[in-house]
Write a protein that holds these residues in place. Structure first.
Motif, PDB file in Angstrom:
ATOM      1  N   ILE A  59       0.613  -1.426  -0.084  1.00 49.11           N
ATOM      2  CA  ILE A  59      -0.232   0.207   0.085  1.00 49.11           C
ATOM      3  C   ILE A  59       1.113   1.323   0.159  1.00 49.11           C
ATOM      4  O   ILE A  59       0.844   1.884  -0.683  1.00 49.11           O
ATOM      5  CB  ILE A  59      -0.767  -0.425   1.392  1.00 49.11           C
ATOM      6  N   THR A  60       1.810   1.315   0.260  1.00 49.78           N
ATOM      7  CA  THR A  60       2.258   2.293   1.230  1.00 49.78           C
ATOM      8  C   THR A  60       3.499   2.651   0.186  1.00 49.78           C
ATOM      9  O   THR A  60       4.427   3.865  -0.309  1.00 49.78           O
ATOM     10  CB  THR A  60       3.139   2.806   2.735  1.00 49.78           C
ATOM     11  N   GLY A  61       4.285   1.606  -0.519  1.00 53.45           N
ATOM     12  CA  GLY A  61       5.036   1.428  -1.950  1.00 53.45           C
ATOM     13  C   GLY A  61       6.481   1.934  -1.390  1.00 53.45           C
ATOM     14  O   GLY A  61       7.049   2.032  -0.141  1.00 53.45           O
ATOM     15  N   PHE A  62       7.465   2.627  -2.176  1.00 56.10           N
ATOM     16  CA  PHE A  62       8.606   2.702  -1.904  1.00 56.10           C
ATOM     17  C   PHE A  62       9.593   3.980  -2.254  1.00 56.10           C
ATOM     18  O   PHE A  62      10.265   3.654  -2.324  1.00 56.10           O
ATOM     19  CB  PHE A  62       9.768   1.009  -2.578  1.00 56.10           C
ATOM     20  N   ARG A  63       8.186   4.973  -2.221  1.00 59.24           N
ATOM     21  CA  ARG A  63       9.055   6.360  -3.189  1.00 59.24           C
ATOM     22  C   ARG A  63       9.614   7.100  -1.575  1.00 59.24           C
ATOM     23  O   ARG A  63       8.108   6.838  -0.669  1.00 59.24           O
ATOM     24  CB  ARG A  63       8.116   6.915  -3.635  1.00 59.24           C
ATOM     25  N   PHE A  64      10.571   7.680  -1.142  1.00 60.18           N
ATOM     26  CA  PHE A  64      10.738   7.833   0.266  1.00 60.18           C
ATOM     27  C   PHE A  64      10.889   9.824   0.212  1.00 60.18           C
ATOM     28  O   PHE A  64      11.604  10.744  -1.844  1.00 60.18           O
ATOM     29  CB  PHE A  64      12.058   7.691   0.682  1.00 60.18           C
ATOM     30  N   PRO A  65      10.632  10.792   0.593  1.00 60.55           N
ATOM     31  CA  PRO A  65      10.704  10.735   2.333  1.00 60.55           C
ATOM     32  C   PRO A  65       8.585  10.457   2.176  1.00 60.55           C
ATOM     33  O   PRO A  65       8.249  10.675   1.280  1.00 60.55           O
ATOM     34  CB  PRO A  65      11.063  11.822   2.893  1.00 60.55           C
ATOM     35  N   GLN A  66       8.493   9.533   3.480  1.00 56.33           N
ATOM     36  CA  GLN A  66       7.266   9.234   3.688  1.00 56.33           C
ATOM     37  C   GLN A  66       6.921  10.459   4.680  1.00 56.33           C
ATOM     38  O   GLN A  66       7.826  10.164   5.713  1.00 56.33           O
ATOM     39  CB  GLN A  66       6.928   7.514   3.801  1.00 56.33           C
ATOM     40  N   ALA A  67       5.284  10.686   4.771  1.00 57.72           N
ATOM     41  CA  ALA A  67       4.620  11.908   5.588  1.00 57.72           C
ATOM     42  C   ALA A  67       3.729  10.462   6.701  1.00 57.72           C
ATOM     43  O   ALA A  67       3.960   9.308   6.400  1.00 57.72           O
ATOM     44  CB  ALA A  67       3.755  12.456   5.308  1.00 57.72           C
ATOM     45  N   ILE A  68       3.715  11.109   7.579  1.00 55.14           N
ATOM     46  CA  ILE A  68       2.812   9.813   9.219  1.00 55.14           C
ATOM     47  C   ILE A  68       1.826  11.098   9.007  1.00 55.14           C
ATOM     48  O   ILE A  68       1.696  11.946   9.349  1.00 55.14           O
ATOM     49  CB  ILE A  68       3.902   9.835   9.787  1.00 55.14           C
ATOM     50  N   GLY A  69       0.854  10.186   9.826  1.00 59.71           N
ATOM     51  CA  GLY A  69      -0.561  10.497  10.782  1.00 59.71           C
ATOM     52  C   GLY A  69      -1.624  10.421  10.342  1.00 59.71           C
ATOM     53  O   GLY A  69      -1.290  10.781   8.636  1.00 59.71           O
ATOM     54  N   MET A  70      -2.070  10.016  10.713  1.00 54.43           N
ATOM     55  CA  MET A  70      -4.190   9.900   9.777  1.00 54.43           C
ATOM     56  C   MET A  70      -4.860  11.027  10.008  1.00 54.43           C
ATOM     57  O   MET A  70      -5.845  11.317   9.508  1.00 54.43           O
ATOM     58  CB  MET A  70      -4.387   8.763  10.012  1.00 54.43           C
ATOM     59  N   ASP A  71      -5.867  11.314  11.733  1.00 48.53           N
ATOM     60  CA  ASP A  71      -6.236  11.907  12.026  1.00 48.53           C
ATOM     61  C   ASP A  71      -5.729  13.219  12.706  1.00 48.53           C
ATOM     62  O   ASP A  71      -5.251  13.201  13.038  1.00 48.53           O
ATOM     63  CB  ASP A  71      -7.538  11.101  12.860  1.00 48.53           C
ATOM     64  N   PHE A  72      -6.259  14.232  13.016  1.00 47.41           N
ATOM     65  CA  PHE A  72      -6.154  15.637  13.564  1.00 47.41           C
ATOM     66  C   PHE A  72      -6.866  16.171  14.144  1.00 47.41           C
ATOM     67  O   PHE A  72      -8.397  16.404  14.007  1.00 47.41           O
ATOM     68  CB  PHE A  72      -5.586  16.417  12.080  1.00 47.41           C
ATOM     69  N   ALA A  73      -6.618  17.045  14.801  1.00 51.87           N
ATOM     70  CA  ALA A  73      -7.607  18.236  15.075  1.00 51.87           C
ATOM     71  C   ALA A  73      -6.719  19.373  15.551  1.00 51.87           C
ATOM     72  O   ALA A  73      -5.590  19.789  15.614  1.00 51.87           O
ATOM     73  CB  ALA A  73      -8.354  18.213  16.679  1.00 51.87           C
ATOM     74  N   GLY A  74      -7.765  21.579  14.944  1.00 50.60           N
ATOM     75  CA  GLY A  74      -6.935  21.869  15.067  1.00 50.60           C
ATOM     76  C   GLY A  74      -8.117  22.993  14.250  1.00 50.60           C
ATOM     77  O   GLY A  74      -9.514  23.074  14.652  1.00 50.60           O
ATOM     78  N   GLU A  75      -7.761  24.757  13.325  1.00 53.23           N
ATOM     79  CA  GLU A  75      -8.611  25.827  12.910  1.00 53.23           C
ATOM     80  C   GLU A  75      -7.555  25.483  11.755  1.00 53.23           C
ATOM     81  O   GLU A  75      -6.543  25.171  10.773  1.00 53.23           O
ATOM     82  CB  GLU A  75      -7.387  26.349  14.244  1.00 53.23           C
ATOM     83  N   VAL A  76      -8.878  26.290  10.982  1.00 52.66           N
ATOM     84  CA  VAL A  76      -9.517  26.203   9.804  1.00 52.66           C
ATOM     85  C   VAL A  76      -8.055  27.277   9.575  1.00 52.66           C
ATOM     86  O   VAL A  76      -8.734  28.189  10.533  1.00 52.66           O
ATOM     87  CB  VAL A  76     -10.480  26.461   8.863  1.00 52.66           C
ATOM     88  N   ALA A  77      -7.483  27.717   8.246  1.00 52.93           N
ATOM     89  CA  ALA A  77      -6.386  28.348   8.550  1.00 52.93           C
ATOM     90  C   ALA A  77      -6.777  29.238   6.917  1.00 52.93           C
ATOM     91  O   ALA A  77      -6.972  30.405   6.685  1.00 52.93           O
ATOM     92  CB  ALA A  77      -4.965  27.657   8.160  1.00 52.93           C
ATOM     93  N   GLY A  78      -7.675  28.370   5.828  1.00 57.24           N
ATOM     94  CA  GLY A  78      -8.576  28.978   4.771  1.00 57.24           C
ATOM     95  C   GLY A  78      -9.032  27.814   3.923  1.00 57.24           C
ATOM     96  O   GLY A  78      -8.992  26.394   4.332  1.00 57.24           O
ATOM     97  N   VAL A  79      -9.651  28.174   3.338  1.00 56.20           N
ATOM     98  CA  VAL A  79     -10.406  27.669   2.190  1.00 56.20           C
ATOM     99  C   VAL A  79     -10.389  27.592   0.482  1.00 56.20           C
ATOM    100  O   VAL A  79      -9.939  29.158   0.675  1.00 56.20           O
ATOM    101  CB  VAL A  79     -11.996  27.983   2.101  1.00 56.20           C
ATOM    102  N   GLY A  80     -10.102  27.395   0.064  1.00 63.48           N
ATOM    103  CA  GLY A  80     -10.318  27.264  -0.841  1.00 63.48           C
ATOM    104  C   GLY A  80     -11.869  27.218  -2.136  1.00 63.48           C
ATOM    105  O   GLY A  80     -12.525  27.281  -0.758  1.00 63.48           O
ATOM    106  N   ALA A  81     -11.565  27.815  -3.028  1.00 60.32           N
ATOM    107  CA  ALA A  81     -12.561  28.745  -3.912  1.00 60.32           C
ATOM    108  C   ALA A  81     -14.658  27.132  -3.883  1.00 60.32           C
ATOM    109  O   ALA A  81     -13.584  26.038  -4.190  1.00 60.32           O
ATOM    110  CB  ALA A  81     -12.172  29.407  -5.346  1.00 60.32           C
TER     111      ALA A  81
END
Length: 312
Positions: A54-76
């Motif tokens: 699933i994750t493959g062999f391309r690096f670097p890879q990111a980590i972390g799936m869920d979050f809590a925070g504040e909206v900093a901006g929105v797209g069109a």
């Protein structure tokens, strides 16, 4: 922005904090300033190379799936949230990168975060909370007065399951280590039992929730005459094979699912928290620079609730 990455599969030590370009919200997207992100078992497995298909062999890879925070901006085209709104959510089933100061996410994968809860602590809940709601409410259809057995009751999933089971009016039996028996009682368990107790001494239940994941065929036997079992984890190939074949096998219903929560489920979780049915349970808060410690602690076991990463 600061973000966690790894350049090869391996032990927790491969994780490091670095600086990467801050993302920008495109059309139909939301930019979130992350306050906290939790550490999940699937992420430790990915980091160790356990799901390379699933994750493959391309690096670097990111980590972390869920979050809590504040909206900093929105797209069109986004009008359901606005800058400054408190939100929580999920990057998607196969997307990682929530252990970062900013993330871009689709509106359908987040909802308003509960009022009165610190956002770093709140980040302990999006993944496990929505999984437990799906397991107990939607798959098992747990009813008031029924007997619920929670395996792995002190962990991230189990600590929420004990709370929600009580909120649904069930009689909750929690399996945990001897050191955590008082802890699961404090969460609301009617009975707290050492997980080393032989299966033959545990009795039968209307609903068995397995958050640990090995030998589902053995735990399935604890479902009573009208019982059902829900497994939300697996350990090995044999376990996966059995779960896949379970619908074709005689015996009590056994359900297994891969969580893919969306806005409605996150909104339900917010309501459960604001009603007092569920509260976040945080074992330890780690700064981003110590994310390897968080992964190491989760893999060591004995966790009480969740390890979370603070991005503040």
């Amino acid at each position: 922005m600061r973000a966690a990455r790894y350049d090869r599969y391996g032990p927790p030590e491969v994780l490091y904090a670095t600086t990467v370009p801050r993302p920008v919200a495109g059309p139909g997207e939301v930019l979130v300033r992350v306050h906290g992100s939790s550490v999940n078992g699937g992420e430790t497995k990915a980091r160790a190379g356990g799901i390379k298909v699933i994750t493959g062999f391309r690096f670097p890879q990111a980590i972390g799936m869920d979050f809590a925070g504040e909206v900093a901006g929105v797209g069109a085209g986004v009008d359901v949230v606005a800058p400054g709104d408190r939100v929580w959510g999920f990057l998607g089933r196969t997307t990682r990168g929530a252990a970062a100061e900013y993330v871009v996410v689709r509106p359908g994968l987040l909802a308003r975060a509960p009022e009165g809860v610190d956002l770093v602590e709140a980040s302990a809940l999006p993944g496990v909370g929505t999984t437990v709601i799906t397991a107990l409410r939607d798959k098992a259809r747990l009813q008031a007065g029924e007997r619920l057995l929670v395996r792995g009751a002190s962990g991230g999933l189990g600590s929420v399951a004990v709370q929600l089971g009580k909120a649904f009016g069930a009689h909750v039996t929690a399996l945990a280590s001897r050191a955590n028996l008082d802890f699961v009682r404090e969460l609301g368990a009617d009975e707290a039992v050492d997980y080393r107790t032989p299966l033959g001494e545990l009795g039968t239940y209307d609903v068995v929730l397995d958050t640990f994941g090995d030998r589902p065929w053995a735990w399935r036997r604890l479902a009573g005459p009208n019982g059902r079992m829900v497994a939300v984890a697996f350990r090995g190939v044999a376990d996966v094979a059995y779960l896949a074949a379970a619908p074709l096998l005689p015996g009590r219903p056994l359900r297994f699912f891969s969580g893919n929560p969306g806005h409605a489920l996150f909104a339900d979780l917010t309501r459960y928290v604001e009603s007092g049915a569920i509260r976040p349970v945080v074992d330890t808060v780690h700064p981003l620079e110590r994310i390897a410690d968080a992964h190491r602690a989760l893999e060591a076991g004995g966790v009480r609730g969740k390890h979370v990463i603070s991005l503040r």
